[in-house]
Design a protein around this motif. Structure first.
Motif, PDB file in Angstrom:
ATOM      1  N   UNK A  44       0.600  -1.173   0.077  1.00  0.00           N
ATOM      2  CA  UNK A  44      -0.306   0.006  -0.084  1.00  0.00           C
ATOM      3  C   UNK A  44       0.535   1.249   0.502  1.00  0.00           C
ATOM      4  N   UNK A  45       0.175   2.209  -0.510  1.00  0.00           N
ATOM      5  CA  UNK A  45       1.188   3.368  -0.279  1.00  0.00           C
ATOM      6  C   UNK A  45      -0.209   4.575   0.266  1.00  0.00           C
ATOM      7  N   UNK A  46       0.370   5.521   0.314  1.00  0.00           N
ATOM      8  CA  UNK A  46      -0.980   6.707   0.960  1.00  0.00           C
ATOM      9  C   UNK A  46      -2.097   7.169  -0.068  1.00  0.00           C
ATOM     10  N   UNK A 103      -6.507   1.813   6.219  1.00  0.00           N
ATOM     11  CA  UNK A 103      -5.145   3.298   6.705  1.00  0.00           C
ATOM     12  C   UNK A 103      -6.236   3.868   8.087  1.00  0.00           C
ATOM     13  N   UNK A 104      -5.764   3.084   8.868  1.00  0.00           N
ATOM     14  CA  UNK A 104      -5.947   4.037  10.368  1.00  0.00           C
ATOM     15  C   UNK A 104      -5.461   5.708  10.787  1.00  0.00           C
ATOM     16  N   UNK A 105      -4.340   5.421   9.876  1.00  0.00           N
ATOM     17  CA  UNK A 105      -3.430   6.540  10.585  1.00  0.00           C
ATOM     18  C   UNK A 105      -3.585   7.337   9.908  1.00  0.00           C
ATOM     19  N   UNK A 106      -4.241   7.367   8.215  1.00  0.00           N
ATOM     20  CA  UNK A 106      -4.722   8.262   7.636  1.00  0.00           C
ATOM     21  C   UNK A 106      -6.551   8.779   8.115  1.00  0.00           C
ATOM     22  N   UNK A 107      -7.295   7.092   8.254  1.00  0.00           N
ATOM     23  CA  UNK A 107      -8.927   8.033   8.727  1.00  0.00           C
ATOM     24  C   UNK A 107      -8.510   8.735  10.904  1.00  0.00           C
ATOM     25  N   UNK A 156       0.914   1.137  10.572  1.00  0.00           N
ATOM     26  CA  UNK A 156      -0.806   1.774  10.495  1.00  0.00           C
ATOM     27  C   UNK A 156      -1.879   1.964   9.540  1.00  0.00           C
ATOM     28  N   UNK A 157      -2.015   0.290   9.466  1.00  0.00           N
ATOM     29  CA  UNK A 157      -3.014  -0.130   8.724  1.00  0.00           C
ATOM     30  C   UNK A 157      -3.802  -1.525   9.480  1.00  0.00           C
ATOM     31  N   UNK A 190     -17.143   5.071   9.641  1.00  0.00           N
ATOM     32  CA  UNK A 190     -16.151   5.506   9.680  1.00  0.00           C
ATOM     33  C   UNK A 190     -15.985   6.611   8.994  1.00  0.00           C
ATOM     34  N   UNK A 191     -15.184   7.715   9.841  1.00  0.00           N
ATOM     35  CA  UNK A 191     -15.206   9.102   9.161  1.00  0.00           C
ATOM     36  C   UNK A 191     -14.826   9.237   8.151  1.00  0.00           C
TER      37      UNK A 191
END
Length: 190
Positions: A14-16, A74-78, A130-131, A187-188
């Motif tokens: 994965x990526x961003x 990707x909980x870091x991104x979310x 972070x996923x 999910x936000x």
């Protein structure tokens, strides 16, 4: 093991910008042991394989007739934490069961979903870069007998149950759609 490897490959590659995914699968009969799982929770050896995994939690059982929902987020991104993700998983199952007029609940001290002190859904997650990997296992219409060979999720004497014990007619596609929709709705959008 094929799905396990695919889940890890997806996460490693994965990526961003990679879109989050939800995978709905079933597994052949298998006991899975979480990364901190204690071997004494396997009470009786059987011909069912025991597979070590990197998810949280103790030992559980998977087989046809059980709906597995893997969440690759990707909980870091979310900007959401692991406890929120566990709550989202539990809530999507509780809402799905409520659709069938079944009153279910979560227990903070023992993740999963319960009906009358019987467990109908087990949860296990792993975080990498972070996923999330792994997810939930909802018992729908399966042979529950192999659960007698383990302390499910590390709890001696825990009784397991399944949807077919409460609902006469089961539409698997509807269950998949309900689980997915109820999960996504929480999910936000960050």
């Amino acid at each position: 093991m094929q799905t396990y490897q695919a889940m890890h490959d997806f996460t490693l590659n994965r990526n961003a910008l990679t879109t989050d995914e939800i995978w709905l699968v079933e597994h052949p009969p298998v006991f899975t042991q979480g990364k901190v799982g204690k071997p004494e929770h396997l009470l009786t050896k059987t011909n069912i394989p025991v597979v070590q995994t990197d998810r949280g939690g103790q030992i559980t059982y998977h087989a046809p007739g059980q709906q597995i929902m893997y969440i690759l987020l990707d909980i870091k991104r979310r900007k959401i934490g692991i406890r929120e993700v566990v709550n989202y998983l539990e809530n999507c199952v509780i809402q799905t069961l409520a659709h069938y007029n079944i009153e279910a609940y979560a227990k903070t001290e023992a993740p999963g979903v319960y009906i009358d002190n019987k467990k109908i859904c087990s949860l296990g997650l792993h975080i990498k870069h972070g996923c999330t990997l792994h997810g939930l296992a909802l018992n729908i219409n399966m042979d529950l007998t192999p659960f007698n060979n383990i302390n499910p999720c590390g709890y001696a004497g825990l009784q397991m149950t399944q949807l077919k014990d409460y609902v006469a007619s089961i539409d698997r596609q509807e269950i998949k759609q309900l689980l997915t929709d109820f999960f996504i709705s929480q999910l936000p959008n960050r």
